[in-house]
Design a protein around this motif. Sequence first.
Motif, PDB file in Angstrom:
ATOM      1  N   ASP A 203       3.217 -53.371  -0.280  1.00 24.90           N
ATOM      2  CA  ASP A 203       1.942 -52.779   0.161  1.00 24.90           C
ATOM      3  C   ASP A 203       0.888 -53.799   0.586  1.00 24.90           C
ATOM      4  O   ASP A 203      -0.182 -53.439   1.036  1.00 24.90           O
ATOM      5  N   LEU A 204       1.160 -55.095   0.463  1.00 31.67           N
ATOM      6  CA  LEU A 204       0.292 -56.164   0.939  1.00 31.67           C
ATOM      7  C   LEU A 204      -1.108 -56.140   0.323  1.00 31.67           C
ATOM      8  O   LEU A 204      -2.061 -56.594   0.919  1.00 31.67           O
ATOM      9  N   GLY A 205      -1.236 -55.629  -0.871  1.00 35.94           N
ATOM     10  CA  GLY A 205      -2.502 -55.778  -1.570  1.00 35.94           C
ATOM     11  C   GLY A 205      -2.467 -57.036  -2.406  1.00 35.94           C
ATOM     12  O   GLY A 205      -1.518 -57.260  -3.159  1.00 35.94           O
ATOM     13  N   PHE A 206      -3.474 -57.905  -2.258  1.00 36.88           N
ATOM     14  CA  PHE A 206      -3.528 -59.058  -3.145  1.00 36.88           C
ATOM     15  C   PHE A 206      -4.973 -59.462  -3.366  1.00 36.88           C
ATOM     16  O   PHE A 206      -5.836 -59.245  -2.514  1.00 36.88           O
ATOM     17  N   ALA A 207      -5.206 -59.998  -4.541  1.00 35.04           N
ATOM     18  CA  ALA A 207      -6.571 -60.308  -4.949  1.00 35.04           C
ATOM     19  C   ALA A 207      -7.141 -61.449  -4.125  1.00 35.04           C
ATOM     20  O   ALA A 207      -6.525 -62.504  -3.988  1.00 35.04           O
ATOM     21  N   LEU A 208      -8.340 -61.233  -3.580  1.00 38.80           N
ATOM     22  CA  LEU A 208      -9.003 -62.250  -2.779  1.00 38.80           C
ATOM     23  C   LEU A 208      -9.664 -63.323  -3.639  1.00 38.80           C
ATOM     24  O   LEU A 208     -10.114 -64.338  -3.111  1.00 38.80           O
ATOM     25  N   ASP A 209      -9.704 -63.100  -4.934  1.00 41.78           N
ATOM     26  CA  ASP A 209     -10.327 -64.074  -5.824  1.00 41.78           C
ATOM     27  C   ASP A 209      -9.318 -65.074  -6.379  1.00 41.78           C
ATOM     28  O   ASP A 209      -9.615 -65.859  -7.283  1.00 41.78           O
ATOM     29  N   GLY A 210      -8.076 -65.048  -5.844  1.00 40.07           N
ATOM     30  CA  GLY A 210      -7.082 -66.037  -6.248  1.00 40.07           C
ATOM     31  C   GLY A 210      -6.264 -65.665  -7.460  1.00 40.07           C
ATOM     32  O   GLY A 210      -5.444 -66.441  -7.928  1.00 40.07           O
TER      33      GLY A 210
ATOM     34  N   ALA B 283      -3.117 -39.497   8.826  1.00 40.09           N
ATOM     35  CA  ALA B 283      -4.572 -39.699   8.804  1.00 40.09           C
ATOM     36  C   ALA B 283      -4.946 -40.874   7.910  1.00 40.09           C
ATOM     37  O   ALA B 283      -5.813 -41.681   8.258  1.00 40.09           O
ATOM     38  N   LEU B 284      -4.297 -41.011   6.762  1.00 43.70           N
ATOM     39  CA  LEU B 284      -4.588 -42.133   5.867  1.00 43.70           C
ATOM     40  C   LEU B 284      -4.106 -43.451   6.477  1.00 43.70           C
ATOM     41  O   LEU B 284      -4.722 -44.499   6.263  1.00 43.70           O
ATOM     42  N   SER B 285      -3.018 -43.396   7.239  1.00 44.01           N
ATOM     43  CA  SER B 285      -2.521 -44.590   7.909  1.00 44.01           C
ATOM     44  C   SER B 285      -3.499 -45.061   8.981  1.00 44.01           C
ATOM     45  O   SER B 285      -3.633 -46.266   9.224  1.00 44.01           O
TER      46      SER B 285
ATOM     47  N   PHE C  18       6.059 -69.806   9.795  1.00 44.93           N
ATOM     48  CA  PHE C  18       4.608 -69.635   9.821  1.00 44.93           C
ATOM     49  C   PHE C  18       4.212 -68.736  10.994  1.00 44.93           C
ATOM     50  O   PHE C  18       4.763 -68.844  12.096  1.00 44.93           O
ATOM     51  N   SER C  19       3.271 -67.860  10.731  1.00 42.28           N
ATOM     52  CA  SER C  19       2.712 -67.017  11.787  1.00 42.28           C
ATOM     53  C   SER C  19       1.640 -67.809  12.522  1.00 42.28           C
ATOM     54  O   SER C  19       0.718 -68.334  11.901  1.00 42.28           O
ATOM     55  N   THR C  20       1.761 -67.896  13.841  1.00 38.87           N
ATOM     56  CA  THR C  20       0.779 -68.640  14.628  1.00 38.87           C
ATOM     57  C   THR C  20      -0.170 -67.732  15.399  1.00 38.87           C
ATOM     58  O   THR C  20      -1.201 -68.189  15.880  1.00 38.87           O
ATOM     59  N   ARG C  21       0.196 -66.468  15.493  1.00 37.00           N
ATOM     60  CA  ARG C  21      -0.659 -65.531  16.227  1.00 37.00           C
ATOM     61  C   ARG C  21      -0.370 -64.120  15.770  1.00 37.00           C
ATOM     62  O   ARG C  21       0.790 -63.754  15.545  1.00 37.00           O
ATOM     63  N   CYS C  22      -1.407 -63.330  15.631  1.00 38.58           N
ATOM     64  CA  CYS C  22      -1.261 -61.911  15.315  1.00 38.58           C
ATOM     65  C   CYS C  22      -1.566 -61.110  16.575  1.00 38.58           C
ATOM     66  O   CYS C  22      -2.682 -61.159  17.095  1.00 38.58           O
ATOM     67  N   PHE C  23      -0.577 -60.392  17.076  1.00 40.89           N
ATOM     68  CA  PHE C  23      -0.793 -59.547  18.245  1.00 40.89           C
ATOM     69  C   PHE C  23      -1.335 -58.179  17.839  1.00 40.89           C
ATOM     70  O   PHE C  23      -2.148 -57.589  18.551  1.00 40.89           O
ATOM     71  N   ARG C  24      -0.857 -57.671  16.703  1.00 42.27           N
ATOM     72  CA  ARG C  24      -1.269 -56.315  16.292  1.00 42.27           C
ATOM     73  C   ARG C  24      -1.130 -56.169  14.789  1.00 42.27           C
ATOM     74  O   ARG C  24      -0.191 -56.685  14.177  1.00 42.27           O
ATOM     75  N   GLN C  25      -2.081 -55.430  14.202  1.00 44.33           N
ATOM     76  CA  GLN C  25      -2.024 -55.092  12.777  1.00 44.33           C
ATOM     77  C   GLN C  25      -2.743 -53.769  12.589  1.00 44.33           C
ATOM     78  O   GLN C  25      -3.958 -53.690  12.710  1.00 44.33           O
ATOM     79  N   GLN C  26      -1.992 -52.715  12.316  1.00 43.54           N
ATOM     80  CA  GLN C  26      -2.571 -51.385  12.145  1.00 43.54           C
ATOM     81  C   GLN C  26      -1.656 -50.541  11.275  1.00 43.54           C
ATOM     82  O   GLN C  26      -0.594 -51.002  10.844  1.00 43.54           O
ATOM     83  N   GLY C  27      -2.055 -49.313  11.018  1.00 44.29           N
ATOM     84  CA  GLY C  27      -1.274 -48.436  10.177  1.00 44.29           C
ATOM     85  C   GLY C  27      -0.001 -47.955  10.854  1.00 44.29           C
ATOM     86  O   GLY C  27       0.135 -47.981  12.085  1.00 44.29           O
ATOM     87  N   ALA C  28       0.941 -47.487  10.031  1.00 45.33           N
ATOM     88  CA  ALA C  28       2.236 -47.037  10.533  1.00 45.33           C
ATOM     89  C   ALA C  28       2.120 -45.707  11.267  1.00 45.33           C
ATOM     90  O   ALA C  28       1.208 -44.911  11.020  1.00 45.33           O
TER      91      ALA C  28
ATOM     92  N   THR D  39      -1.274 -46.749   2.691  1.00 39.81           N
ATOM     93  CA  THR D  39      -0.013 -47.249   3.225  1.00 39.81           C
ATOM     94  C   THR D  39       1.108 -46.369   2.685  1.00 39.81           C
ATOM     95  O   THR D  39       1.113 -45.986   1.515  1.00 39.81           O
ATOM     96  N   CYS D  40       2.050 -46.061   3.562  1.00 47.62           N
ATOM     97  CA  CYS D  40       3.176 -45.200   3.204  1.00 47.62           C
ATOM     98  C   CYS D  40       4.356 -46.064   2.791  1.00 47.62           C
ATOM     99  O   CYS D  40       4.701 -47.029   3.487  1.00 47.62           O
ATOM    100  N   ARG D  41       4.958 -45.743   1.671  1.00 48.40           N
ATOM    101  CA  ARG D  41       6.142 -46.493   1.241  1.00 48.40           C
ATOM    102  C   ARG D  41       7.225 -46.356   2.302  1.00 48.40           C
ATOM    103  O   ARG D  41       7.537 -45.244   2.745  1.00 48.40           O
TER     104      ARG D  41
END
Length: 333
Positions: free
Chosen positions: A143-150, A176-178, A308-318, A58-60
Amino acid sequence: MTLDELDWRLMNDWQRALPLVPRPFQVMADALCVSEDQVVDRLRKLLKSGAISRVGGTCRPNTLAASTLAAVAAPDTRIEEVAAIINAQEGVNHSYLRENTWNIWFVATGPSREFVDAALAQISARTGLRVLDLRLRRPFNVDLGFALDGTNKLPKARSLDEDFVFEGKDRAIMQALSEGLSPTVCPFADLAERLGETETQVIERVRRLAESGVLSRIGVIVRHRALGWRANAMCVFVVPPEQIETCGKALTRVQGVTLCYERRPVPDVWPYTLYCMIHGRSRSETLDVLSQARVEAQLVPYEYKVLFSTRCFRQQGALIEATAGGSHDTRRL
């Protein structure tokens, strides 16, 4: 989808920790006590299932490329139409339906501020709707990184080196990394071949981009909704300018808060200045985190909204490097 311990370890432990070596998946395999082939095969399956969007970076915001958060107030009868117009615009990489009069929210990205401005203008012209342009003023965690283990035990993102000097292939590397590295034994060699560079040159440049903070993280990019985090809310607050830094930094320390930043308000329309995202598996869980966050970040006195988000239309790199053919990755949830 059925996920086992290896899947969860890959997605949890490597969100910000892709080894910058010729064979990164071998290093991951050694740490997980499995084979390199198992790691590569499992990552391919996670990509195919939609549990992860890519192995990449992810690019700052507003460093090598420009971006903004935007919203429109679409009539209920036009949700599908308006969302399709927004998602057809090159550079839109995230878009969601949220519970508010301003109901379709999206992130517009591109190689320059002029590119982003033009994209917003085109969306407004094609939809006939006003577009709120909520520009980033100050990031606290983006950067939206968060631990999945709580827990909140992921490594902290690096701070930005304001004196970092960009080089010729940086934009192509970040694009390319995006979009994501190939899930192959030697992903950096594959990238180097595409760019006409050596593997060593590419790895060293990725390392420098990461050290500078421009590459805010590199690792396994998880799709949280696909993994059960569906009660996700954008929380916005009207905070006095002199309190934003204190409150913003405090918000990043609250377990469950996954993004936090200051944005420019729109006078008489959208007064909110401090934003955070809370990802939860139920509404009650999300609201519990919000209650805790308001107390711990000293936000109780301030006006706020929960979207609250009720639907995600798109989620991808920048979009970092525009292409004449508009071939930017268009994978969707």
